[in-house]
Write a protein that holds these residues in place. Sequence first.
Motif, PDB file in Angstrom:
ATOM      1  N   TRP A 202       0.820  -1.193  -0.066  1.00  0.00           N
ATOM      2  CA  TRP A 202       0.031  -0.020   0.033  1.00  0.00           C
ATOM      3  C   TRP A 202       0.809   1.278  -0.142  1.00  0.00           C
ATOM      4  O   TRP A 202       0.716   2.097  -0.815  1.00  0.00           O
ATOM      5  CB  TRP A 202      -1.156  -0.149   1.204  1.00  0.00           C
ATOM      6  N   HIS A 203       1.935   1.156   0.882  1.00  0.00           N
ATOM      7  CA  HIS A 203       2.834   2.247   0.972  1.00  0.00           C
ATOM      8  C   HIS A 203       3.786   2.615  -0.224  1.00  0.00           C
ATOM      9  O   HIS A 203       3.898   3.797  -0.822  1.00  0.00           O
ATOM     10  CB  HIS A 203       3.558   2.364   2.076  1.00  0.00           C
ATOM     11  N   LEU A 204       4.292   1.541  -0.833  1.00  0.00           N
ATOM     12  CA  LEU A 204       4.991   1.404  -1.958  1.00  0.00           C
ATOM     13  C   LEU A 204       4.166   2.056  -3.265  1.00  0.00           C
ATOM     14  O   LEU A 204       4.876   2.888  -3.940  1.00  0.00           O
ATOM     15  CB  LEU A 204       5.601   0.014  -2.370  1.00  0.00           C
ATOM     16  N   LYS A 207       4.277   5.472  -3.111  1.00  0.00           N
ATOM     17  CA  LYS A 207       5.841   6.146  -2.907  1.00  0.00           C
ATOM     18  C   LYS A 207       5.985   6.794  -1.426  1.00  0.00           C
ATOM     19  O   LYS A 207       6.521   7.870  -1.469  1.00  0.00           O
ATOM     20  CB  LYS A 207       6.167   7.184  -3.779  1.00  0.00           C
ATOM     21  N   ASN A 208       5.368   6.010  -0.447  1.00  0.00           N
ATOM     22  CA  ASN A 208       5.925   6.631   1.169  1.00  0.00           C
ATOM     23  C   ASN A 208       6.837   5.832   1.704  1.00  0.00           C
ATOM     24  O   ASN A 208       6.761   4.379   1.471  1.00  0.00           O
ATOM     25  CB  ASN A 208       4.356   6.352   1.782  1.00  0.00           C
ATOM     26  N   GLU A 209       7.885   6.520   2.010  1.00  0.00           N
ATOM     27  CA  GLU A 209       8.805   5.755   2.780  1.00  0.00           C
ATOM     28  C   GLU A 209       9.430   4.474   2.031  1.00  0.00           C
ATOM     29  O   GLU A 209       9.529   3.414   2.384  1.00  0.00           O
ATOM     30  CB  GLU A 209       8.573   5.358   4.085  1.00  0.00           C
ATOM     31  N   VAL A 210       9.736   4.865   0.639  1.00  0.00           N
ATOM     32  CA  VAL A 210      10.142   3.649  -0.287  1.00  0.00           C
ATOM     33  C   VAL A 210      11.221   2.656   0.435  1.00  0.00           C
ATOM     34  O   VAL A 210      10.810   1.541   0.292  1.00  0.00           O
ATOM     35  CB  VAL A 210      10.352   4.420  -1.485  1.00  0.00           C
ATOM     36  N   LEU A 346       8.861  -4.395  -5.638  1.00  0.00           N
ATOM     37  CA  LEU A 346       7.351  -4.838  -5.753  1.00  0.00           C
ATOM     38  C   LEU A 346       6.550  -3.710  -6.342  1.00  0.00           C
ATOM     39  O   LEU A 346       5.619  -4.079  -7.133  1.00  0.00           O
ATOM     40  CB  LEU A 346       6.977  -5.112  -4.205  1.00  0.00           C
ATOM     41  N   ALA A 347       7.005  -2.534  -6.043  1.00  0.00           N
ATOM     42  CA  ALA A 347       6.241  -1.391  -6.777  1.00  0.00           C
ATOM     43  C   ALA A 347       6.064  -1.599  -8.272  1.00  0.00           C
ATOM     44  O   ALA A 347       5.222  -0.913  -8.782  1.00  0.00           O
ATOM     45  CB  ALA A 347       6.808  -0.237  -6.273  1.00  0.00           C
ATOM     46  N   SER A 348       7.081  -2.183  -8.748  1.00  0.00           N
ATOM     47  CA  SER A 348       7.082  -2.333 -10.327  1.00  0.00           C
ATOM     48  C   SER A 348       5.730  -3.142 -10.669  1.00  0.00           C
ATOM     49  O   SER A 348       5.641  -3.278 -12.095  1.00  0.00           O
ATOM     50  CB  SER A 348       8.138  -2.903 -10.892  1.00  0.00           C
ATOM     51  N   TYR A 426      -2.868   3.431  11.923  1.00  0.00           N
ATOM     52  CA  TYR A 426      -1.774   3.627  11.984  1.00  0.00           C
ATOM     53  C   TYR A 426      -0.926   2.994  10.999  1.00  0.00           C
ATOM     54  O   TYR A 426       0.175   3.445  10.633  1.00  0.00           O
ATOM     55  CB  TYR A 426      -1.258   3.106  13.437  1.00  0.00           C
ATOM     56  N   ALA A 427      -1.532   1.910  10.180  1.00  0.00           N
ATOM     57  CA  ALA A 427      -0.937   1.462   9.273  1.00  0.00           C
ATOM     58  C   ALA A 427      -0.753   2.402   7.975  1.00  0.00           C
ATOM     59  O   ALA A 427       0.473   2.631   7.362  1.00  0.00           O
ATOM     60  CB  ALA A 427      -1.488   0.100   8.680  1.00  0.00           C
ATOM     61  N   ARG A 428      -1.823   3.309   7.872  1.00  0.00           N
ATOM     62  CA  ARG A 428      -1.792   4.194   6.755  1.00  0.00           C
ATOM     63  C   ARG A 428      -0.821   5.381   7.127  1.00  0.00           C
ATOM     64  O   ARG A 428      -0.212   5.930   6.270  1.00  0.00           O
ATOM     65  CB  ARG A 428      -3.217   4.766   6.566  1.00  0.00           C
ATOM     66  N   LYS A 429      -0.960   5.453   8.605  1.00  0.00           N
ATOM     67  CA  LYS A 429      -0.149   6.775   9.125  1.00  0.00           C
ATOM     68  C   LYS A 429       1.401   6.687   8.606  1.00  0.00           C
ATOM     69  O   LYS A 429       1.978   7.514   8.166  1.00  0.00           O
ATOM     70  CB  LYS A 429      -0.301   7.141  10.418  1.00  0.00           C
ATOM     71  N   GLY A 430       1.712   5.298   8.556  1.00  0.00           N
ATOM     72  CA  GLY A 430       3.307   5.151   8.426  1.00  0.00           C
ATOM     73  C   GLY A 430       4.053   5.310   9.450  1.00  0.00           C
ATOM     74  O   GLY A 430       3.605   5.711  10.788  1.00  0.00           O
TER      75      GLY A 430
END
Length: 447
Positions: A202-204, A207-210, A346-348, A426-430
């Motif tokens: 989800w974060h990748l 592009k959050n905290e890649v 993984l983001a690819s 908190y998972a979305r908050k990062g």
Amino acid sequence: MDVVLLSRLQFAVAVFFHFIFVPLTLGITVLLAIMETAYVRTGNEMYKRMVKFWGKLFIINFVLGIVTGITLEFQFGTNWSKYSSFVGDIFGSLLAIEASVAFFLESTFVAVWIFGWEKVSKKVHCTAIWLVAFASNISALWIILANGFMQNPVGYTIRNGRAELENFFTVLTNPYAWGQYFHTISSSWLLAGFFVLGISAWHLLRKNEVDLFKASVKFAAPFTLALALLVAVFGHHQGNNVAVYQPAKLAAMESHWETSSNAPIFALVWPDEENSKNAVEAIKIPGILSLLAFNDFNAEVKGLNDFAKEDIPPVLTTFLSFRFMVAMGGLFILLAFFAWKKREDLASSPLLCKVLIHSIPLPYIAIMAGWMLAEVGRQPWIVYGLMRTSDAVSPVPSSSVAISLLSFIVVYTALGLLDIYLLIKYARKGPQPAPIAEQADENEGVA
């Protein structure tokens, strides 16, 4: 509804809600220990932030899990007093060891781990999370040894109308219980792996905290693939145990009605319990049921029609829960393989990322199906071959159980929703932002 059905429903509600929290705790503590070990060895501050992020989700889950677990054991006295009187000498000793040894160790060191950042050395802090992982998984062992006695009673003698402990070592080495344990633990660790992969994906995608979530994937992907394969291995082994110790459950799992050697399975089949046969049978594969049950194509597998009607478990529920669990196991191997293959970037693969995100609930549902198979497939016995469920319930009015059942549903639904809400929030908050010095070092490295 009678008191037996209401009491069964209440216990099922309590167990299923409690088990929302248990598998994630069992698995994520192991992943946290691995991640923190990497931090101690490398000194990489990003790993520390990674551990703190996943640790926050673990603590949310752990605290709410304790709340739902406390009331669970009380039901043996309130709803199942006849059962408690019959096997309390054995069952009670196992639960007492779990509470006084494993849970005490787990609770002590989880406090050290939560509050010990910067107060104890890195190695001591890392040791604390390893001890939490060990204690939580040992805690599960004592619970499953207790359940394993219900599935395959051993090490007891009947005296004065009660099952009394005769050989504690035999109880501890119960093969059915150990098969359950390894299948449950590997499934729980697998669930934690998919939890980390799904949130990281989800974060990748955003592009959050890649770098941090790429690192999380590199830890979780091989871990998850290994566990997906182990779940299949341990599941097959436990199927062998079911064939030996609970043949009626095995027959219900495959809707197998007639005793036969070289017993087949059908790719398409639907049970007809009323007429003691299958309404649909298509794509017959000879010998496979014999092979899966006894590792022998020509082994005889007893059919449901050779058991007394009153000793046959609910066939459709047992059959469907087994088929669903197996189907999910195959899906998890595929997903884990593709995640491992793409672990470097993984983001690819945005489609794989989306699939992993939406797959987070699936291991939970699969584990619940497995426990439904284990418990419903044991019916009509609460202690297999020794005590029927109908003889184990407390002599209380059904209205009292109905009221407590509704109360459990309301309270546990609220707690379950709170857990899901907090985990998603908190998972979305990062993770917490990196310290300025660390950001400067990273920028300098990029330059």
